[in-house]
Design a protein around this motif. Structure first.
Motif, PDB file in Angstrom:
ATOM      1  N   ALA A   1       0.828  -1.212   0.000  1.00 18.81           N
ATOM      2  CA  ALA A   1       0.000   0.000   0.000  1.00 18.81           C
ATOM      3  C   ALA A   1       0.859   1.257   0.000  1.00 18.81           C
ATOM      4  CB  ALA A   1      -0.931   0.000   1.206  1.00 18.81           C
ATOM      5  N   SER A   2       2.002   1.235   0.695  1.00 20.21           N
ATOM      6  CA  SER A   2       2.860   2.424   0.763  1.00 20.21           C
ATOM      7  C   SER A   2       3.350   2.826  -0.624  1.00 20.21           C
ATOM      8  CB  SER A   2       4.047   2.160   1.696  1.00 20.21           C
ATOM      9  OG  SER A   2       4.914   1.184   1.147  1.00 20.21           O
ATOM     10  N   GLN A   3       3.636   1.839  -1.469  1.00 19.45           N
ATOM     11  CA  GLN A   3       4.062   2.121  -2.846  1.00 19.45           C
ATOM     12  C   GLN A   3       2.886   2.619  -3.680  1.00 19.45           C
ATOM     13  OE1 GLN A   3       6.016  -1.166  -4.746  1.00 19.45           O
ATOM     14  NE2 GLN A   3       6.363  -0.089  -6.646  1.00 19.45           N
ATOM     15  N   ALA A   4       1.731   1.962  -3.529  1.00 20.72           N
ATOM     16  CA  ALA A   4       0.543   2.352  -4.297  1.00 20.72           C
ATOM     17  C   ALA A   4       0.060   3.741  -3.908  1.00 20.72           C
ATOM     18  CB  ALA A   4      -0.570   1.327  -4.084  1.00 20.72           C
ATOM     19  N   ILE A   5       0.166   4.089  -2.630  1.00 18.20           N
ATOM     20  CA  ILE A   5      -0.301   5.395  -2.150  1.00 18.20           C
ATOM     21  C   ILE A   5       0.485   6.520  -2.809  1.00 18.20           C
ATOM     22  CG2 ILE A   5      -0.290   6.914  -0.120  1.00 18.20           C
ATOM     23  CD1 ILE A   5      -1.137   4.410   1.515  1.00 18.20           C
ATOM     24  N   VAL A   6       1.812   6.380  -2.835  1.00 19.24           N
ATOM     25  CA  VAL A   6       2.650   7.426  -3.442  1.00 19.24           C
ATOM     26  C   VAL A   6       2.326   7.578  -4.925  1.00 19.24           C
ATOM     27  CG1 VAL A   6       5.018   8.117  -3.979  1.00 19.24           C
ATOM     28  CG2 VAL A   6       4.487   7.099  -1.759  1.00 19.24           C
TER      29      VAL A   6
ATOM     30  N   ASP B   1       3.663  -5.182  15.740  1.00 21.03           N
ATOM     31  CA  ASP B   1       5.127  -5.254  15.728  1.00 21.03           C
ATOM     32  C   ASP B   1       5.705  -3.866  15.426  1.00 21.03           C
ATOM     33  OD1 ASP B   1       7.861  -5.650  15.071  1.00 21.03           O
ATOM     34  OD2 ASP B   1       7.446  -7.758  14.592  1.00 21.03           O
ATOM     35  N   VAL B   2       6.509  -3.327  16.352  1.00 17.80           N
ATOM     36  CA  VAL B   2       7.100  -1.991  16.192  1.00 17.80           C
ATOM     37  C   VAL B   2       8.024  -1.943  14.981  1.00 17.80           C
ATOM     38  CG1 VAL B   2       8.559  -0.242  17.289  1.00 17.80           C
ATOM     39  CG2 VAL B   2       6.939  -1.555  18.667  1.00 17.80           C
ATOM     40  N   GLU B   3       8.774  -3.015  14.736  1.00 20.40           N
ATOM     41  CA  GLU B   3       9.695  -3.067  13.609  1.00 20.40           C
ATOM     42  C   GLU B   3       8.941  -3.008  12.286  1.00 20.40           C
ATOM     43  OE1 GLU B   3      13.111  -3.202  11.317  1.00 20.40           O
ATOM     44  OE2 GLU B   3      12.774  -2.675  13.422  1.00 20.40           O
ATOM     45  N   HIS B   4       7.788  -3.656  12.224  1.00 18.66           N
ATOM     46  CA  HIS B   4       6.953  -3.606  11.021  1.00 18.66           C
ATOM     47  C   HIS B   4       6.494  -2.171  10.747  1.00 18.66           C
ATOM     48  CE1 HIS B   4       5.768  -8.160  10.953  1.00 18.66           C
ATOM     49  NE2 HIS B   4       7.028  -7.935  10.630  1.00 18.66           N
ATOM     50  N   ARG B   5       6.098  -1.465  11.798  1.00 15.20           N
ATOM     51  CA  ARG B   5       5.669  -0.064  11.635  1.00 15.20           C
ATOM     52  C   ARG B   5       6.820   0.773  11.069  1.00 15.20           C
ATOM     53  NH1 ARG B   5       2.832   1.546  17.335  1.00 15.20           N
ATOM     54  NH2 ARG B   5       1.533  -0.301  17.579  1.00 15.20           N
ATOM     55  N   ARG B   6       8.005   0.582  11.629  1.00 13.25           N
ATOM     56  CA  ARG B   6       9.160   1.356  11.178  1.00 13.25           C
ATOM     57  C   ARG B   6       9.465   1.078   9.709  1.00 13.25           C
ATOM     58  NH1 ARG B   6      14.184   1.339  10.000  1.00 13.25           N
ATOM     59  NH2 ARG B   6      14.314  -0.937  10.049  1.00 13.25           N
ATOM     60  N   GLN B   7       9.384  -0.172   9.297  1.00 15.23           N
ATOM     61  CA  GLN B   7       9.676  -0.526   7.907  1.00 15.23           C
ATOM     62  C   GLN B   7       8.643   0.051   6.945  1.00 15.23           C
ATOM     63  OE1 GLN B   7      10.882  -4.578   6.945  1.00 15.23           O
ATOM     64  NE2 GLN B   7      11.440  -4.958   9.081  1.00 15.23           N
ATOM     65  N   VAL B   8       7.373   0.082   7.357  1.00  8.65           N
ATOM     66  CA  VAL B   8       6.321   0.642   6.496  1.00  8.65           C
ATOM     67  C   VAL B   8       6.535   2.142   6.309  1.00  8.65           C
ATOM     68  CG1 VAL B   8       3.851   1.173   6.364  1.00  8.65           C
ATOM     69  CG2 VAL B   8       4.593  -1.136   6.980  1.00  8.65           C
ATOM     70  N   ILE B   9       6.857   2.849   7.403  1.00  7.16           N
ATOM     71  CA  ILE B   9       7.117   4.286   7.303  1.00  7.16           C
ATOM     72  C   ILE B   9       8.342   4.542   6.434  1.00  7.16           C
ATOM     73  CG2 ILE B   9       7.794   6.352   8.592  1.00  7.16           C
ATOM     74  CD1 ILE B   9       4.899   5.661   8.952  1.00  7.16           C
ATOM     75  N   ARG B  10       9.382   3.727   6.592  1.00 10.61           N
ATOM     76  CA  ARG B  10      10.596   3.883   5.779  1.00 10.61           C
ATOM     77  C   ARG B  10      10.295   3.637   4.305  1.00 10.61           C
ATOM     78  NH1 ARG B  10      13.814   6.294   3.768  1.00 10.61           N
ATOM     79  NH2 ARG B  10      15.816   5.547   3.028  1.00 10.61           N
ATOM     80  N   ALA B  11       9.468   2.631   4.022  1.00 13.86           N
ATOM     81  CA  ALA B  11       9.089   2.347   2.630  1.00 13.86           C
ATOM     82  C   ALA B  11       8.319   3.523   2.034  1.00 13.86           C
ATOM     83  CB  ALA B  11       8.242   1.073   2.569  1.00 13.86           C
ATOM     84  N   LEU B  12       7.454   4.127   2.842  1.00 12.17           N
ATOM     85  CA  LEU B  12       6.692   5.293   2.375  1.00 12.17           C
ATOM     86  C   LEU B  12       7.632   6.450   2.071  1.00 12.17           C
ATOM     87  CD1 LEU B  12       3.792   6.415   1.913  1.00 12.17           C
ATOM     88  CD2 LEU B  12       3.836   7.194   4.280  1.00 12.17           C
ATOM     89  N   GLU B  13       8.586   6.700   2.962  1.00 11.39           N
ATOM     90  CA  GLU B  13       9.551   7.791   2.757  1.00 11.39           C
ATOM     91  C   GLU B  13      10.406   7.539   1.514  1.00 11.39           C
ATOM     92  OE1 GLU B  13      10.281   9.091   7.431  1.00 11.39           O
ATOM     93  OE2 GLU B  13      11.608   7.638   6.447  1.00 11.39           O
TER      94      GLU B  13
END
Length: 389
Positions: free
Chosen positions: A227-232, A253-265
């Motif tokens: 979704a992070s790729q599709a959103i951008v 999972d905190v690590e999953h959240r961090r990776q999703v935000i990093r993918a969005l950035e």
């Protein structure tokens, strides 16, 4: 007073004006009346930033006083190309100054390039393999423009003489229709729901038919990454700006959240519009902003629905029937009439003579006056009139 429009009018908001004029070209932005020389933050190499700044600072005295901002696309270009850009900007600024003296205000002094040339100037980069144009007249103009200002792209411009429209050949029409839909399907089976309002845009992520192969947390993580790729991509396609709220599927999972935000950035790094992202809030929402200078795709290609006035919903026929009953009561008590005529849409009249026929008969008996019904084909479902006769 000379002012520049930096933001087009949107909805109920007027255009935004400034008195600090800036004139863009391929590699530079000219700032009359200043001596500042800046470099785009997207030019990452410190050595390249310094090289570009030194070139512009050294060449600036050859031209009329003014400052410059070096654009991202200037990364790696030659001194000759930058000099040509400065010369172009100087000629353009001289033309604008002459125009200021000649015209009687209020008047348009200078307009930006036509959309085709502007697209070539702002979006043309070395990653582009081919530029196809189906209009011979436009092709000649773009070719001439490119030879002068974007020489490295001139050889990639082609004239398309085929009978089949270019939009059909590359499926552009389908992509436009998809970009106007509220629901965006993801390859995995999940989907996005995008709602655009005047205040902000909200994006909701859902797993949909995607069930994954391991466990629920892994399924949610993979859906959010996709979704992070599709959103951008949707932000760019739809030209969405302002405040954007993204509701990713909740992740424990905190690590999953961090990776999703990093993918969005990371995906946003390729976006030409400036954006800022916050961390995941206590409610699991990601808040971000994206620079908005023009209307979104929906506002450009669509207009407000005349039936619902942009609400996206209508009162049900049953609700309208009860509104009609209340209006009849008001009219009957205030005015003396022999009978009443109700003008309404076909759907509402059908309900009045069917499901609500008993209620209508009881109302006739209560006010002691006959009530006639008439269909008005031009009326929307919410429109009606009660006429005294």
């Amino acid at each position: 007073m000379v002012v520049q429009v930096i933001k087009d009018p949107m909805g109920t908001k007027g255009a935004r004006l400034i008195t600090q004029i800036s004139i863009p070209s391929r590699y530079l932005v000219f700032l009359p009346g200043t001596s500042h020389v800046g470099v785009s933050q997207k030019v990452e190499s410190e050595a390249e930033r310094q090289r570009l700044k030194e070139i512009v600072t050294r060449l600036a005295p050859e031209f009329e006083s003014g400052g410059y901002i070096i654009r991202t696309v200037a990364d790696g270009v030659s001194e000759e190309a930058i000099r040509n850009d400065m010369l172009f900007l100087q000629k353009l600024w001289n033309t604008i100054q002459l125009r200021v003296k000649e015209v009687k205000p209020p008047a348009l002094i200078h307009d930006d390039l036509q959309i085709v040339m502007r697209t070539m100037r702002d979006l043309g980069n070395s990653d582009i393999e081919k530029i196809r144009i189906d209009s011979r007249e436009t092709y000649d103009k773009v070719k001439k423009f490119s030879n002068k200002f974007i020489a490295h792209l001139a050889g990639r411009i082609e004239h398309y003489p085929g009978e089949r429209p270019l939009f059909d050949l590359y499926g552009i029409e389908d992509e436009i229709h998809k970009a106007l839909e509220r629901k965006v399907q993801l390859k995995s089976g999940g989907y996005l729901i995008i709602d655009q309002t005047e205040a902000m845009t909200t994006i909701d992520v859902n797993t949909g038919a995607f069930v994954g192969h391991r466990n629920l947390e892994e399924t949610i993580f993979k859906t959010n990454l996709e979704a992070s790729q599709a959103i951008v991509r949707q932000l760019r396609l739809r030209n969405l700006g302002g405040i954007i709220i993204i509701d990713f599927i909740d992740m424990t999972d905190v690590e999953h959240r961090r990776q999703v935000i990093r993918a969005l950035e990371k995906n946003l790094e390729r976006d030409s519009a400036k954006s800022q992202i916050s961390e995941v809030s206590a409610l699991g929402l990601v808040e971000m902003t994206r620079k908005r200078t023009r209307e979104s795709l929906e506002h450009v290609l669509c207009q407000t629905c005349p039936t619902c006035n942009g609400r996206g919903s209508l009162m049900s026929a049953e609700t309208v029937c009860y509104e009609i009953f209340r209006e009849i009561m008001r009219e009957a008590r205030q005015f003396d009439a022999q009978k009443l005529l109700v003008l309404a849409s076909q759907t509402v009249v059908d309900m009045l003579v069917d499901e609500e026929s008993t209620s209508l008969a009881e109302l006739e008996e209560f006010i002691a006056k006959p009530i006639k019904l008439q269909v008005e084909t031009e009326y929307t479902q919410e429109q009606f009139d009660v006429v005294l006769m």
